[in-house]
Every structure is written in C-alpha cells, then in structure tokens.
Scaffold this motif. Structure first.
Motif, short mmCIF file in Angstrom:
data_model
loop_
_atom_site.label_atom_id
_atom_site.label_comp_id
_atom_site.label_asym_id
_atom_site.label_seq_id
_atom_site.Cartn_x
_atom_site.Cartn_y
_atom_site.Cartn_z
N LEU A 1 1.99 -6.93 4.63
CA LEU A 1 1.92 -5.82 3.70
C LEU A 1 2.92 -4.68 3.63
O LEU A 1 3.47 -4.45 4.70
CB LEU A 1 0.69 -5.15 3.84
CG LEU A 1 0.00 -3.92 2.83
CD1 LEU A 1 -0.49 -4.88 1.64
CD2 LEU A 1 -1.27 -3.25 3.20
N ARG A 2 3.64 -4.42 2.40
CA ARG A 2 4.60 -3.60 2.65
C ARG A 2 4.05 -2.18 2.48
O ARG A 2 2.94 -1.67 1.65
CB ARG A 2 5.66 -3.85 1.52
CG ARG A 2 6.24 -5.13 1.48
CD ARG A 2 7.40 -5.29 0.33
NE ARG A 2 8.25 -4.21 0.65
CZ ARG A 2 9.75 -4.15 0.33
NH1 ARG A 2 10.08 -5.71 0.13
NH2 ARG A 2 10.31 -3.42 0.49
N ILE A 3 4.62 -1.14 3.27
CA ILE A 3 3.91 -0.17 3.25
C ILE A 3 4.98 1.01 2.66
O ILE A 3 5.83 1.08 3.35
CB ILE A 3 3.54 0.42 4.80
CG1 ILE A 3 2.70 -0.63 5.27
CG2 ILE A 3 2.89 1.92 4.88
CD1 ILE A 3 2.53 -0.68 6.72
N GLY A 4 4.48 2.01 1.91
CA GLY A 4 5.54 3.03 1.37
C GLY A 4 4.67 4.25 1.39
O GLY A 4 3.53 4.46 1.06
N THR A 5 5.57 5.36 0.94
CA THR A 5 5.14 6.95 0.98
C THR A 5 5.06 7.09 -0.67
O THR A 5 6.26 7.21 -1.10
CB THR A 5 5.94 7.76 1.97
OG1 THR A 5 7.32 7.88 1.12
CG2 THR A 5 5.83 7.26 3.39
N VAL B 1 1.00 -1.24 0.00
CA VAL B 1 -0.11 -0.38 -0.23
C VAL B 1 0.82 1.08 0.02
O VAL B 1 1.94 1.35 0.61
CB VAL B 1 -0.95 0.06 1.06
CG1 VAL B 1 -0.40 0.01 2.63
CG2 VAL B 1 -2.10 1.17 1.05
N TRP B 2 0.60 2.34 -0.68
CA TRP B 2 1.28 3.47 -0.97
C TRP B 2 0.48 4.82 -0.30
O TRP B 2 -0.76 4.61 -0.72
CB TRP B 2 1.61 3.92 -2.37
CG TRP B 2 2.57 2.57 -2.88
CD1 TRP B 2 2.33 1.53 -3.67
CD2 TRP B 2 3.97 2.83 -2.93
NE1 TRP B 2 3.27 0.67 -3.76
CE2 TRP B 2 4.48 1.52 -3.46
CE3 TRP B 2 4.95 3.45 -2.34
CZ2 TRP B 2 5.93 1.18 -3.14
CZ3 TRP B 2 6.27 3.07 -2.16
CH2 TRP B 2 6.85 1.92 -2.82
N LEU B 3 1.01 5.49 0.41
CA LEU B 3 0.32 6.42 1.19
C LEU B 3 0.60 7.86 0.50
O LEU B 3 1.83 8.01 0.22
CB LEU B 3 0.45 6.43 2.56
CG LEU B 3 0.18 5.14 3.30
CD1 LEU B 3 0.71 5.06 4.77
CD2 LEU B 3 -1.06 4.58 3.33
N ALA B 4 -0.31 8.69 0.24
CA ALA B 4 0.05 10.08 -0.34
C ALA B 4 -0.46 10.98 0.70
O ALA B 4 -1.48 11.18 1.21
CB ALA B 4 -1.02 10.06 -1.47
N GLU B 5 0.54 11.92 1.03
CA GLU B 5 0.45 13.00 1.70
C GLU B 5 -0.05 14.09 1.21
O GLU B 5 -0.03 14.84 0.05
CB GLU B 5 1.75 13.79 2.27
CG GLU B 5 1.67 14.87 3.47
CD GLU B 5 3.20 14.97 3.86
OE1 GLU B 5 3.30 16.14 4.19
OE2 GLU B 5 4.01 14.18 3.90
N HIS B 6 -1.31 14.53 1.77
CA HIS B 6 -2.37 15.76 1.10
C HIS B 6 -2.57 16.80 2.43
O HIS B 6 -2.86 16.18 3.28
CB HIS B 6 -3.40 15.46 0.71
CG HIS B 6 -3.17 14.65 -0.96
ND1 HIS B 6 -3.23 13.30 -0.89
CD2 HIS B 6 -3.13 15.14 -1.95
CE1 HIS B 6 -2.83 13.01 -2.02
NE2 HIS B 6 -2.62 14.11 -2.85
N HIS B 7 -2.55 17.86 2.25
CA HIS B 7 -2.92 19.15 3.06
C HIS B 7 -4.03 19.97 2.62
O HIS B 7 -3.94 20.39 1.15
CB HIS B 7 -1.92 19.83 3.48
CG HIS B 7 -0.72 19.24 4.09
ND1 HIS B 7 -0.54 18.95 5.44
CD2 HIS B 7 0.26 18.52 3.52
CE1 HIS B 7 0.76 18.42 5.79
NE2 HIS B 7 1.20 17.83 4.67
N PHE B 8 -5.04 20.49 3.41
CA PHE B 8 -5.87 21.50 2.81
C PHE B 8 -6.58 21.02 1.49
O PHE B 8 -6.66 22.07 0.53
CB PHE B 8 -4.97 22.77 2.65
CG PHE B 8 -3.94 23.12 3.60
CD1 PHE B 8 -4.49 23.51 4.82
CD2 PHE B 8 -2.72 22.94 3.23
CE1 PHE B 8 -3.47 23.66 5.73
CE2 PHE B 8 -1.88 23.33 4.26
CZ PHE B 8 -1.94 23.74 5.37
N SER B 9 -7.21 20.03 1.55
CA SER B 9 -7.96 19.56 0.40
C SER B 9 -8.99 18.55 0.82
O SER B 9 -8.78 17.99 1.69
CB SER B 9 -6.74 18.57 -0.57
OG SER B 9 -7.59 18.01 -1.73
N ASP B 10 -9.90 18.47 -0.15
CA ASP B 10 -11.02 17.55 0.22
C ASP B 10 -10.84 16.26 -0.69
O ASP B 10 -11.69 15.63 -0.53
CB ASP B 10 -12.49 18.14 0.42
CG ASP B 10 -12.83 18.78 -1.08
OD1 ASP B 10 -12.10 18.78 -1.93
OD2 ASP B 10 -13.88 19.11 -1.32
#
Length: 92
Positions: A70-74, A40-49
């Motif tokens: 599960l391997r976890i990535g950014t 699973v790849w995680l995406a950083e988001h700010h100030f957004s819906d």
C-alpha cells in the motif's frame, strides 16, 4: 485505475479510548493492503472530534510497518506546526 482511501480517525464526541480509534484505523489500513487498494491518504487533525491524528508522519510509519504494498500519503499536513527543511530551531 488506481484506488485509494482518505483515512480519517473518527472520535465521536471524544468518547471511548483514543488507542481504540487508532487501532481500528490501522486495522482498516491493513485490510486495504490485503484486499488490493493502491493507496491510503492520512489527514492531520487537532482539537476535533471529527477526526484526530496529531501526526500523519508517525501514523504513516505505523501503517508502513503493517503493510507490504500500500502506498501511504499525507492528505493534510499542517505546515505551520513543522520546521522547514534545512533549518535548525534555535534554543537560545
């Protein structure tokens, strides 16, 4: 073949409880772990819906505590918001 998912934290029009947004995403990540996904790849988001995840590092830690294989990535990490390795911020 390895299969991974780019996980967004959708918060349409900022309606609803933010804790629910994160809980649902973590449930999806747990399901991915149980059903054989590789990453699973995680995406950083700010100030957004569109997606809201102010810290992929903290979310990755939460995901790691709930999964076993599960391997976890950014996928997206906003480097300008973090101090470079080896540098200590001055408090002058």
């Amino acid at each position: 073949m390895k299969v991974g998912v780019l996980q967004f934290f959708s918060w349409p029009k900022r309606r609803g409880d933010l804790a629910t947004v994160f809980a649902r995403a973590l449930q999806r990540i747990e399901t991915m772990d149980r059903t054989g996904y590789d990453a699973v790849w995680l995406a950083e988001h700010h100030f957004s819906d569109y997606s809201v995840c102010p810290s992929v590092h903290m979310m990755g830690t939460l995901a790691a505590a709930r999964t076993t294989r599960l391997r976890i990535g950014t996928a997206v990490s906003l480097a300008a918001l973090y101090h470079p390795p080896g540098e200590v911020p001055s408090h002058e």
